[in-house]
Design an enzyme around this catalytic site. Structure first.
Site, PDB file in Angstrom:
ATOM      1  N   GLU A 262     -11.473   0.839  -3.610  1.00  0.00           N
ATOM      2  CA  GLU A 262     -11.737   0.559  -2.201  1.00  0.00           C
ATOM      3  C   GLU A 262     -12.310   1.780  -1.482  1.00  0.00           C
ATOM      4  O   GLU A 262     -11.765   2.875  -1.581  1.00  0.00           O
ATOM      5  CB  GLU A 262     -10.444   0.103  -1.523  1.00  0.00           C
TER       6      GLU A 262
ATOM      7  N   LYS B 141      -1.209  -0.994  -4.301  1.00  0.00           N
ATOM      8  CA  LYS B 141      -2.404  -0.218  -3.955  1.00  0.00           C
ATOM      9  C   LYS B 141      -2.008   1.236  -3.792  1.00  0.00           C
ATOM     10  O   LYS B 141      -1.058   1.550  -3.055  1.00  0.00           O
ATOM     11  CB  LYS B 141      -3.043  -0.738  -2.667  1.00  0.00           C
TER      12      LYS B 141
ATOM     13  N   GLY C  57      -4.243  -4.163   6.336  1.00  0.00           N
ATOM     14  CA  GLY C  57      -3.360  -3.938   7.472  1.00  0.00           C
ATOM     15  C   GLY C  57      -3.431  -2.518   7.980  1.00  0.00           C
ATOM     16  O   GLY C  57      -3.963  -1.624   7.321  1.00  0.00           O
TER      17      GLY C  57
ATOM     18  N   SER D 132       0.854  -1.172   0.000  1.00  0.00           N
ATOM     19  CA  SER D 132       0.000   0.000   0.000  1.00  0.00           C
ATOM     20  C   SER D 132       0.896   1.230   0.000  1.00  0.00           C
ATOM     21  O   SER D 132       1.699   1.416   0.916  1.00  0.00           O
ATOM     22  CB  SER D 132      -0.907  -0.016   1.234  1.00  0.00           C
TER      23      SER D 132
ATOM     24  N   ASP E  22     -14.041  -1.438   3.196  1.00  0.00           N
ATOM     25  CA  ASP E  22     -13.084  -1.568   4.289  1.00  0.00           C
ATOM     26  C   ASP E  22     -13.701  -0.977   5.545  1.00  0.00           C
ATOM     27  O   ASP E  22     -14.283  -1.675   6.360  1.00  0.00           O
ATOM     28  CB  ASP E  22     -11.783  -0.855   3.914  1.00  0.00           C
TER      29      ASP E  22
ATOM     30  N   LYS F  23      -3.114   5.003  -2.548  1.00  0.00           N
ATOM     31  CA  LYS F  23      -4.046   5.857  -1.829  1.00  0.00           C
ATOM     32  C   LYS F  23      -4.429   7.024  -2.749  1.00  0.00           C
ATOM     33  O   LYS F  23      -3.566   7.597  -3.430  1.00  0.00           O
ATOM     34  CB  LYS F  23      -3.413   6.399  -0.552  1.00  0.00           C
TER      35      LYS F  23
ATOM     36  N   ASP G 257      -7.409   3.109  -3.204  1.00  0.00           N
ATOM     37  CA  ASP G 257      -8.090   3.162  -1.908  1.00  0.00           C
ATOM     38  C   ASP G 257      -8.345   4.619  -1.552  1.00  0.00           C
ATOM     39  O   ASP G 257      -7.409   5.406  -1.398  1.00  0.00           O
ATOM     40  CB  ASP G 257      -7.218   2.493  -0.843  1.00  0.00           C
TER      41      ASP G 257
ATOM     42  N   LYS H 196      -9.894  -6.726   8.214  1.00  0.00           N
ATOM     43  CA  LYS H 196      -8.852  -6.277   9.130  1.00  0.00           C
ATOM     44  C   LYS H 196      -9.195  -6.759  10.532  1.00  0.00           C
ATOM     45  O   LYS H 196     -10.274  -6.463  11.054  1.00  0.00           O
ATOM     46  CB  LYS H 196      -8.727  -4.757   9.119  1.00  0.00           C
TER      47      LYS H 196
END
Length: 384
Positions: A216, A164, A293, A138, A241, A166, A191, A265
């Site tokens: 996400e 991934k 995570g 990530s 999430d 952000k 995400d 998670k």
């Protein structure tokens, strides 16, 4: 065989990040997590990690709130009261509402003790089938596109199977295009961490044709209806999430069609038991899951890996090698990725690896010890 806790010690441990990490809400250069050391009456020790965010941006909890809830409520409720299974221990603290991150730290320590008492690792107790799981990374929001591409280059070279990114309004289309142009074969997902509003759907319509693995958590955690509408309009899977806080919320999301994919998670769900339940529900519904995570230290990372070995985890996890985040972790052996795969710890009963107590103490800034005393508990809190 019953377990009774004689003492619970909380340690606030700080580790600097190898590279600063920015999401849609904030940037961080170090992390402070609460390490839970639960000592049973027979002298055995169970370790847990409360990997809560420092600030209440990702969710309503923070390091400070978890510290208070663990020390004043959860730990005293459990001390001196026998239990046979971690789910029994969880029921002893059930009257505390919410506070999933705080609850997960203590739950993990109970599972570690339970595994030791049975001579089995967490992975074996949960029914993990895999010995190693594929890992992605990530990547946070960087100051420039060039800085982002440098990070992608390093992790692709390390063999990670998925990247991934952000995103937030203003940092979405351009970084995705840049990464896909530079690395056309890389598996990519984004995400948003709830950063968008439903009226900004046009951004996701543009991303829809880019071949992403998933988008996400675009909208607010409570807005399942908008996620369902978006999922119906896009070919790209929508992953939830922050929204999935309990198995019951998951059932609602699945009924509405709001989740094509689910990020599980352990911390967000309050422990390994509810995380396993969410996995089982998704497996029955044919919804793929992956293990997210919270930049856990080695204790929490080991628990994540044990969970990620379950059969429903068909997508690369965020449980990458701890050296991606920290120069020196608090567990032995350190958790590493080899060719994009991370081994599921099974080298000892419980969490599956050893805790480096010296490294924990070296990086501890605050401690709180709670013990039973008659019908009450005594506690001692101090700065290290």
């Amino acid at each position: 065989m019953t377990v009774t806790l004689a003492e619970i010690e909380l340690a606030l441990v700080r580790l600097d990040l190898v590279h600063s990490f920015e999401t849609s809400s904030h940037r961080k250069t170090y992390l402070e997590h609460i390490i839970v050391r639960a000592t049973a009456e027979d002298g055995s020790v169970g370790w847990g990690e409360c990997a809560s965010p420092s600030d209440p941006y990702y969710c309503g909890e923070s390091t400070s709130s978890c510290w208070q809830v663990l020390g004043e409520y959860l730990a005293p409720m459990l001390l001196g009261r026998p239990w046979e299974h971690p789910e029994d221990a969880a029921r002893l603290t059930a009257k505390v509402s919410g506070n999933h991150f705080a609850r997960a730290g203590l739950d993990m320590a109970c599972w570690d003790l339970y595994g030791q008492s049975r001579g089995k690792s967490l992975a074996d107790l949960l029914g993990a089938e895999a010995d190693a799981v594929p890992a992605g990374v990530s990547l946070g929001i960087e100051p420039t596109i060039d800085a982002l591409l440098a990070q992608v280059s390093r992790h692709v070279a390390d063999g990670y199977r998925r990247i991934k990114l952000k995103i937030r309004p203003g940092w979405d289309l351009e970084p995705v295009r840049a990464v896909q142009d530079a690395y056309p074969g890389v598996a990519l997902q984004v995400d948003a961490n709830t950063a968008y509003r439903p009226e900004q759907e046009a951004v996701f319509a543009e991303l829809d044709g880019r071949g992403l693995l998933m988008i996400e958590q675009p909208y607010d955690a409570s807005d399942l209806l908008s996620h369902a509408r978006l999922a119906a309009r896009l070919d790209t899977p929508v992953c939830l999430d922050e929204s999935i806080t309990t198995p019951d919320v998951l059932r609602t999301a699945l009924h509405l069609g709001a989740a094509d994919v689910v990020n599980i998670k352990v911390s967000r769900l309050g422990g390994l038991g509810p995380s396993q339940t969410v996995h089982d529900l998704c497996l029955d519904a044919g919804v793929p899951v992956w293990c997210g995570g919270m930049h856990e230290f080695g204790i929490g990372r080991a628990a994540n890996l044990a969970l990620a070995g379950l059969p429903g985890f068909t997508l690369p996890s965020d449980v990458s090698g701890s050296d991606k985040y920290y120069r020196r972790d608090i567990v032995t052996p350190p958790i590493r990725a080899v060719d994009g795969m991370v081994a599921v710890p099974r080298s000892r009963p419980g969490i599956g690896l050893d805790v480096n107590l010296e490294q924990v103490r070296r990086n501890t800034t605050r401690t709180w010890t709670i013990r039973p005393h008659g019908h009450h508990t005594t506690s001692e809190e101090k700065s290290a």
